[in-house]
Design an enzyme around this catalytic site. Structure first.
Site, PDB file in Angstrom:
ATOM      1  N   GLN A  87     111.299 -80.076 -56.676  1.00  0.00           N
ATOM      2  CA  GLN A  87     110.270 -79.203 -57.121  1.00  0.00           C
ATOM      3  C   GLN A  87     110.548 -77.928 -57.603  1.00  0.00           C
ATOM      4  O   GLN A  87     111.563 -77.469 -56.752  1.00  0.00           O
ATOM      5  CB  GLN A  87     109.190 -79.354 -55.808  1.00  0.00           C
ATOM      6  CG  GLN A  87     107.960 -78.490 -55.974  1.00  0.00           C
ATOM      7  CD  GLN A  87     106.946 -79.287 -57.198  1.00  0.00           C
ATOM      8  OE1 GLN A  87     106.921 -80.306 -57.234  1.00  0.00           O
ATOM      9  NE2 GLN A  87     106.162 -78.372 -57.871  1.00  0.00           N
ATOM     10  N   LYS A 124     101.894 -85.421 -54.390  1.00  0.00           N
ATOM     11  CA  LYS A 124     102.669 -86.452 -55.098  1.00  0.00           C
ATOM     12  C   LYS A 124     102.955 -87.559 -54.125  1.00  0.00           C
ATOM     13  O   LYS A 124     102.629 -88.647 -54.410  1.00  0.00           O
ATOM     14  CB  LYS A 124     103.859 -85.689 -55.549  1.00  0.00           C
ATOM     15  CG  LYS A 124     103.752 -84.986 -56.786  1.00  0.00           C
ATOM     16  CD  LYS A 124     104.765 -83.828 -57.216  1.00  0.00           C
ATOM     17  CE  LYS A 124     104.479 -83.115 -58.580  1.00  0.00           C
ATOM     18  NZ  LYS A 124     105.389 -82.248 -58.708  1.00  0.00           N
ATOM     19  N   ASP A 153     110.782 -86.413 -64.221  1.00  0.00           N
ATOM     20  CA  ASP A 153     109.969 -85.019 -64.518  1.00  0.00           C
ATOM     21  C   ASP A 153     110.256 -84.847 -66.070  1.00  0.00           C
ATOM     22  O   ASP A 153     109.458 -84.047 -66.865  1.00  0.00           O
ATOM     23  CB  ASP A 153     110.603 -83.865 -63.853  1.00  0.00           C
ATOM     24  CG  ASP A 153     109.491 -83.278 -62.942  1.00  0.00           C
ATOM     25  OD1 ASP A 153     108.175 -83.427 -63.050  1.00  0.00           O
ATOM     26  OD2 ASP A 153     109.991 -82.362 -61.857  1.00  0.00           O
TER      27      ASP A 153
HETATM   28  N1  GUN Z   1     106.520 -76.900 -60.811  1.00  0.00           N
HETATM   29  C1  GUN Z   1     105.565 -76.811 -61.191  1.00  0.00           C
HETATM   30  N2  GUN Z   1     105.487 -77.834 -62.121  1.00  0.00           N
HETATM   31  C2  GUN Z   1     106.249 -78.596 -61.913  1.00  0.00           C
HETATM   32  C3  GUN Z   1     106.621 -79.963 -62.046  1.00  0.00           C
HETATM   33  O1  GUN Z   1     105.697 -80.541 -63.025  1.00  0.00           O
HETATM   34  N3  GUN Z   1     107.626 -80.587 -61.555  1.00  0.00           N
HETATM   35  C4  GUN Z   1     108.433 -80.086 -60.812  1.00  0.00           C
HETATM   36  N4  GUN Z   1     109.539 -80.736 -60.353  1.00  0.00           N
HETATM   37  N5  GUN Z   1     108.373 -78.579 -60.433  1.00  0.00           N
HETATM   38  C5  GUN Z   1     107.119 -78.112 -60.883  1.00  0.00           C
END
Ligand code: GUN
Length: 292
Positions: free
Chosen positions: A96, A52, A119
């Site tokens: 995350q 990311k 998100d």
């Molecule tokens: N863990 C697995 N997928 C995601 C996501 O799309 N966002 C976040 N913050 N954590 C995750």
């Protein structure tokens, strides 16, 4: 059969966003700034957060990695969230998941300012999505909608079967496909681990979106001719013949199902690469909202 190429599409989207960043810069504006909060050393999370941040750099966003120790208390993490909410220099951020077991995930997600929740996991954004208002849409479902749109897959009046009711993929997907518009306007069935006779649903589906995490469980005899199949599964399966010691498998038996499908996503290279592109798109939206 047409392959829904997530790798190519995500690159197209990143190029489009990079061009927008260039025009923001040329006009003397502020470029989008995304922060990612990573707690502990979960291997998969490290990889995801790393890509990311790297993608932000590639397209000209500012990015900040907030790496915190596994031992951080819930209170300390909430204090950090408050700081990010108040940081005027930051447009959006993600925490995350998963978080360590001693931290209440829901409490943390509720503390995120909905205007910075790129998100789309906060109940405010989830509710706005369900009510067809402008909001941040969770990146994976958003990426699937974008693939369906760019490849002009007809979804109106079709029967869409979603497999899996997770808060991150299945549940939002079922809402998005039932919303008005294109893609959307589908008749949706949301199936899950308690569904009886799943194949009776999948055999009657025009579109199948599967996010179950069981490698290759969707077989050719479970789908009808001409089906569109979106595979969100990514499971590591041990494979001694592979240098990495494993291969990534989707939920779909691709060789069998692709012979009957009109559209299908590969794994890898389908839904996966779309996720980061859509997170970047949400961050650009956050920046625009703040400068409006
Ligand atoms: N863990 C697995 N997928 C995601 C996501 O799309 N966002 C976040 N913050 N954590 C995750």
């Amino acid at each position: 059969m047409q392959l829904l190429d997530g790798k190519k599409t995500s690159n197209d989207i990143k190029n489009e966003i990079a061009a927008e960043v260039q025009s923001i810069k040329a006009a003397g504006g502020k470029v989008p700034h995304l922060a990612a909060v990573l707690v502990g050393n979960n291997g998969a999370s490290l990889t995801y957060v790393g890509s990311k941040v790297k993608s932000c750099q590639e397209i000209g966003f500012d990015s900040t990695l907030v790496a915190l120790p596994e031992t951080i208390t819930e209170e300390e993490l909430l204090a950090k969230i408050k700081e990010l909410n108040e940081d005027d220099n930051l447009d959006g951020y993600i925490v995350q998941l998963p978080l360590p077991k001693h931290i209440d995930e829901q409490k943390i997600l509720l503390a995120i300012d909905p205007d910075k929740d790129v998100d789309g996991f906060h109940p405010t954004n989830f509710g706005r999505m369900a009510l067809e208002m402008e909001s941040f849409i969770p990146a994976t479902p958003f990426g699937i909608m974008e693939l369906l749109e760019r490849y002009k897959v007809e979804t109106s009046g079709k029967h869409t079967v979603v497999i899996g009711r997770s808060h991150i993929v299945g549940r939002p997907m079922s809402i998005l496909m039932s919303r008005k518009g294109n893609p959307g306007d589908s008749t949706v069935t949301l199936t899950h681990s308690r569904t009886k006779d799943l194949a009776e649903f999948t055999k009657n589906a025009d579109i199948i979106i599967t996010a179950l995490g069981v490698p290759e469980f969707l077989k050719a005899d479970m789908v009808k001719e001409g089906v569109t199949v979106i595979d969100v599964g990514i499971t590591r399966v041990d494979d001694a013949s592979n240098p990495k010691g494993y291969v990534i498998k989707g939920d779909v038996d691709f060789d069998g199902v692709s012979k009957k499908a009109s559209f299908i996503t590969p794994v890898p290279g389908g839904v996966g690469p779309m996720t980061i592109a859509m997170l970047l798109k949400n961050t650009l939206l956050a920046r625009k909202m703040r400068s409006a």
